[in-house]
Design a protein around this motif. Structure first.
Motif, PDB file in Angstrom:
ATOM      1  N   ILE A   1       0.835  -1.199   0.000  1.00  0.00           N
ATOM      2  CA  ILE A   1       0.000   0.000   0.000  1.00  0.00           C
ATOM      3  C   ILE A   1       0.871   1.251   0.000  1.00  0.00           C
ATOM      4  CG2 ILE A   1      -1.740   1.293   1.269  1.00  0.00           C
ATOM      5  CD1 ILE A   1      -2.777  -1.169  -0.104  1.00  0.00           C
ATOM      6  N   ASN A   2       1.971   1.227   0.752  1.00  0.00           N
ATOM      7  CA  ASN A   2       2.931   2.342   0.722  1.00  0.00           C
ATOM      8  C   ASN A   2       3.410   2.609  -0.706  1.00  0.00           C
ATOM      9  OD1 ASN A   2       3.395   3.511   3.313  1.00  0.00           O
ATOM     10  ND2 ASN A   2       4.345   1.615   3.979  1.00  0.00           N
ATOM     11  N   PHE A   3       3.765   1.535  -1.382  1.00  0.00           N
ATOM     12  CA  PHE A   3       4.278   1.663  -2.745  1.00  0.00           C
ATOM     13  C   PHE A   3       3.219   2.264  -3.663  1.00  0.00           C
ATOM     14  CE2 PHE A   3       4.553  -0.179  -7.021  1.00  0.00           C
ATOM     15  CZ  PHE A   3       5.795   0.281  -7.415  1.00  0.00           C
ATOM     16  N   ILE A   4       1.963   1.769  -3.560  1.00  0.00           N
ATOM     17  CA  ILE A   4       0.897   2.268  -4.424  1.00  0.00           C
ATOM     18  C   ILE A   4       0.590   3.732  -4.115  1.00  0.00           C
ATOM     19  CG2 ILE A   4      -1.539   2.009  -5.014  1.00  0.00           C
ATOM     20  CD1 ILE A   4      -1.213  -1.002  -4.473  1.00  0.00           C
ATOM     21  N   ALA A   5       0.551   4.089  -2.826  1.00  0.00           N
ATOM     22  CA  ALA A   5       0.259   5.469  -2.436  1.00  0.00           C
ATOM     23  C   ALA A   5       1.332   6.414  -2.976  1.00  0.00           C
ATOM     24  CB  ALA A   5       0.160   5.579  -0.925  1.00  0.00           C
ATOM     25  N   GLU A   6       2.596   6.031  -2.865  1.00  0.00           N
ATOM     26  CA  GLU A   6       3.677   6.868  -3.386  1.00  0.00           C
ATOM     27  C   GLU A   6       3.609   6.973  -4.913  1.00  0.00           C
ATOM     28  OE1 GLU A   6       7.316   5.277  -1.912  1.00  0.00           O
ATOM     29  OE2 GLU A   6       6.911   5.827   0.189  1.00  0.00           O
ATOM     30  N   LYS A   7       3.271   5.855  -5.553  1.00  0.00           N
ATOM     31  CA  LYS A   7       3.158   5.846  -7.007  1.00  0.00           C
ATOM     32  C   LYS A   7       2.051   6.792  -7.466  1.00  0.00           C
ATOM     33  CE  LYS A   7       2.254   2.629 -10.836  1.00  0.00           C
ATOM     34  NZ  LYS A   7       1.888   1.237 -11.185  1.00  0.00           N
ATOM     35  N   ILE A   8       0.922   6.752  -6.775  1.00  0.00           N
ATOM     36  CA  ILE A   8      -0.198   7.631  -7.128  1.00  0.00           C
ATOM     37  C   ILE A   8       0.161   9.093  -6.876  1.00  0.00           C
ATOM     38  CG2 ILE A   8      -2.526   8.321  -6.423  1.00  0.00           C
ATOM     39  CD1 ILE A   8      -3.174   5.363  -6.039  1.00  0.00           C
ATOM     40  N   ALA A   9       0.745   9.366  -5.704  1.00  0.00           N
ATOM     41  CA  ALA A   9       1.111  10.749  -5.366  1.00  0.00           C
ATOM     42  C   ALA A   9       2.094  11.317  -6.384  1.00  0.00           C
ATOM     43  CB  ALA A   9       1.706  10.802  -3.963  1.00  0.00           C
ATOM     44  N   ASN A  10       3.075  10.519  -6.780  1.00  0.00           N
ATOM     45  CA  ASN A  10       4.061  10.987  -7.761  1.00  0.00           C
ATOM     46  C   ASN A  10       3.418  11.226  -9.127  1.00  0.00           C
ATOM     47  OD1 ASN A  10       6.167  10.909  -5.909  1.00  0.00           O
ATOM     48  ND2 ASN A  10       6.708   8.788  -6.415  1.00  0.00           N
ATOM     49  N   ALA A  11       2.490  10.347  -9.500  1.00  0.00           N
ATOM     50  CA  ALA A  11       1.832  10.497 -10.795  1.00  0.00           C
ATOM     51  C   ALA A  11       0.968  11.750 -10.824  1.00  0.00           C
ATOM     52  CB  ALA A  11       0.986   9.262 -11.100  1.00  0.00           C
ATOM     53  N   ILE A  12       0.267  12.018  -9.743  1.00  0.00           N
ATOM     54  CA  ILE A  12      -0.607  13.195  -9.685  1.00  0.00           C
ATOM     55  C   ILE A  12       0.221  14.480  -9.769  1.00  0.00           C
ATOM     56  CG2 ILE A  12      -2.295  14.466  -8.292  1.00  0.00           C
ATOM     57  CD1 ILE A  12      -3.311  11.815  -9.439  1.00  0.00           C
ATOM     58  N   GLN A  13       1.416  14.470  -9.203  1.00  0.00           N
ATOM     59  CA  GLN A  13       2.219  15.690  -9.144  1.00  0.00           C
ATOM     60  C   GLN A  13       2.987  15.996 -10.428  1.00  0.00           C
ATOM     61  OE1 GLN A  13       4.148  16.518  -5.114  1.00  0.00           O
ATOM     62  NE2 GLN A  13       3.592  14.367  -4.863  1.00  0.00           N
ATOM     63  N   VAL A  14       2.897  15.103 -11.408  1.00  0.00           N
ATOM     64  CA  VAL A  14       3.508  15.428 -12.706  1.00  0.00           C
ATOM     65  C   VAL A  14       2.787  16.648 -13.269  1.00  0.00           C
ATOM     66  CG1 VAL A  14       3.833  14.647 -15.083  1.00  0.00           C
ATOM     67  CG2 VAL A  14       4.182  13.058 -13.176  1.00  0.00           C
ATOM     68  N   PRO A  15       3.504  17.676 -13.726  1.00  0.00           N
ATOM     69  CA  PRO A  15       2.854  18.906 -14.190  1.00  0.00           C
ATOM     70  C   PRO A  15       1.765  18.645 -15.229  1.00  0.00           C
ATOM     71  CG  PRO A  15       5.209  19.224 -14.051  1.00  0.00           C
ATOM     72  CD  PRO A  15       4.979  17.768 -13.794  1.00  0.00           C
ATOM     73  N   CYS A  16       0.630  19.303 -15.048  1.00  0.00           N
ATOM     74  CA  CYS A  16      -0.481  19.216 -15.997  1.00  0.00           C
ATOM     75  C   CYS A  16      -0.298  20.280 -17.077  1.00  0.00           C
ATOM     76  CB  CYS A  16      -1.819  19.438 -15.291  1.00  0.00           C
ATOM     77  SG  CYS A  16      -2.228  18.213 -14.036  1.00  0.00           S
ATOM     78  N   GLN A  17      -0.345  19.861 -18.317  1.00  0.00           N
ATOM     79  CA  GLN A  17      -0.238  20.796 -19.429  1.00  0.00           C
ATOM     80  C   GLN A  17      -1.642  21.253 -19.814  1.00  0.00           C
ATOM     81  OE1 GLN A  17       2.748  21.798 -20.263  1.00  0.00           O
ATOM     82  NE2 GLN A  17       3.708  20.270 -18.910  1.00  0.00           N
ATOM     83  N   LEU A  18      -1.992  22.469 -19.448  1.00  0.00           N
ATOM     84  CA  LEU A  18      -3.333  22.992 -19.659  1.00  0.00           C
ATOM     85  C   LEU A  18      -3.295  24.204 -20.575  1.00  0.00           C
ATOM     86  CD1 LEU A  18      -4.429  22.745 -15.935  1.00  0.00           C
ATOM     87  CD2 LEU A  18      -5.014  21.152 -17.762  1.00  0.00           C
TER      88      LEU A  18
END
Length: 277
Positions: free
Chosen positions: A212-229
């Motif tokens: 769960i630690n691994f998945i939570a970190e993976k999700i947090a890192n993915a969300i923080q990738v800059p959004c190109q808007l």
């Protein structure tokens, strides 16, 4: 998870009365044609005998009389076949129309079912479908001794994005986050939009807390990738609360509540994610 509480099975029941009647008419026409064929055979026999020179005139008169009678029967058969064919054509058109209507109704039902259980903006399962899958997951976890987890995620300072850039940009951010959540969870898991900028994740059957630690970190890192808007580049930071069955609750309500409380702890500590205590 693929179970859907809104799924139904649509059966096709086509009327048979008209088709039965048409088949009966076809049988009658067939009998009539067979009768004509037998009589024509008789005429041919007579003509063959007359061709041999026996009583030629009377035989020809008889053959002509029979041929005229057979001609009438064949014409009757042709007329009846025309009626049958016309009726069959109507039947085909009616069946085609019914098939088109059934297809349209089935599509409308699928659209309505999807709308009832999915978020219109992101296309993710809504809370109703999420709750259903949690109940299904809990039943499996209790039966097989599995461990499952619920994640409650909130986007930090999301209100400011709406205030500064407008709701169109805010919606684009939510869609981007939804896609990243789907791409960073497993097929057996369920990602749901809880409402606003809040998302829920049901994590099925994992080994231990390190997973769960691994998945939570993976999700947090993915969300923080800059959004190109359209307005430029935005960096979104999530806060994630995690509850685990059965330690933090044995019902869906309790697990979501515990994960919600843990999410606020993660937000206060700016730790990215936190486990329920």
């Amino acid at each position: 998870m693929k179970n859907n509480p809104g799924s139904t099975t649509t059966g096709r029941i086509l009327p048979v009365t008209s088709m039965t009647r048409l088949l009966g008419q076809s049988e009658h026409v067939k009998d009539l044609v067979e009768e004509c064929a037998e009589e024509l055979s008789s005429v041919n026999t007579v003509l063959k005998e007359e061709a041999a020179g026996h009583n030629q005139q009377s035989g020809i008169d008889y053959a002509l009389e029979k041929s005229e009678a057979i001609e009438g029967k064949v014409q009757e058969a042709a007329d009846k076949l025309t009626v049958v064919n016309q009726a069959l054509q109507v039947e085909v058109e009616v069946r085609h129309m019914l098939d088109q209507r059934l297809t349209m109704v089935t599509q409308e039902e699928a659209v309505a079912r999807h709308a009832a259980f999915h978020d219109p903006l992101t296309g993710l399962p809504n809370r109703a479908l999420f709750d259903n899958r949690v109940e299904h997951g809990l039943a499996q976890a209790k039966r097989y001794g599995w461990t499952l987890a619920v994640m409650f995620m909130d986007l930090d300072d999301f209100k400011q994005i709406n205030d500064v850039y407008g709701h169109d940009v805010g919606d684009a951010v939510l869609k981007t986050v939804a896609e990243r959540l789907k791409h960073n969870t497993r097929e057996a898991d369920t990602v749901s939009r809880h409402g606003g900028d809040e998302f829920l994740c049901l994590m099925m059957k994992f080994g231990d807390v390190r997973d769960i630690n691994f998945i939570a970190e993976k999700i947090a890192n993915a969300i923080q990738v800059p959004c190109q808007l359209s307005t430029g580049e935005l960096i979104i930071k999530p806060s994630i609360g995690i509850s685990i069955f059965p330690k933090d609750g044995i019902t869906g309500f309790d697990l979501v509540k515990s994960a919600d409380q843990a999410m606020y702890e993660a937000k206060r500590n700016k730790s990215g994610y936190a486990f329920a205590q």
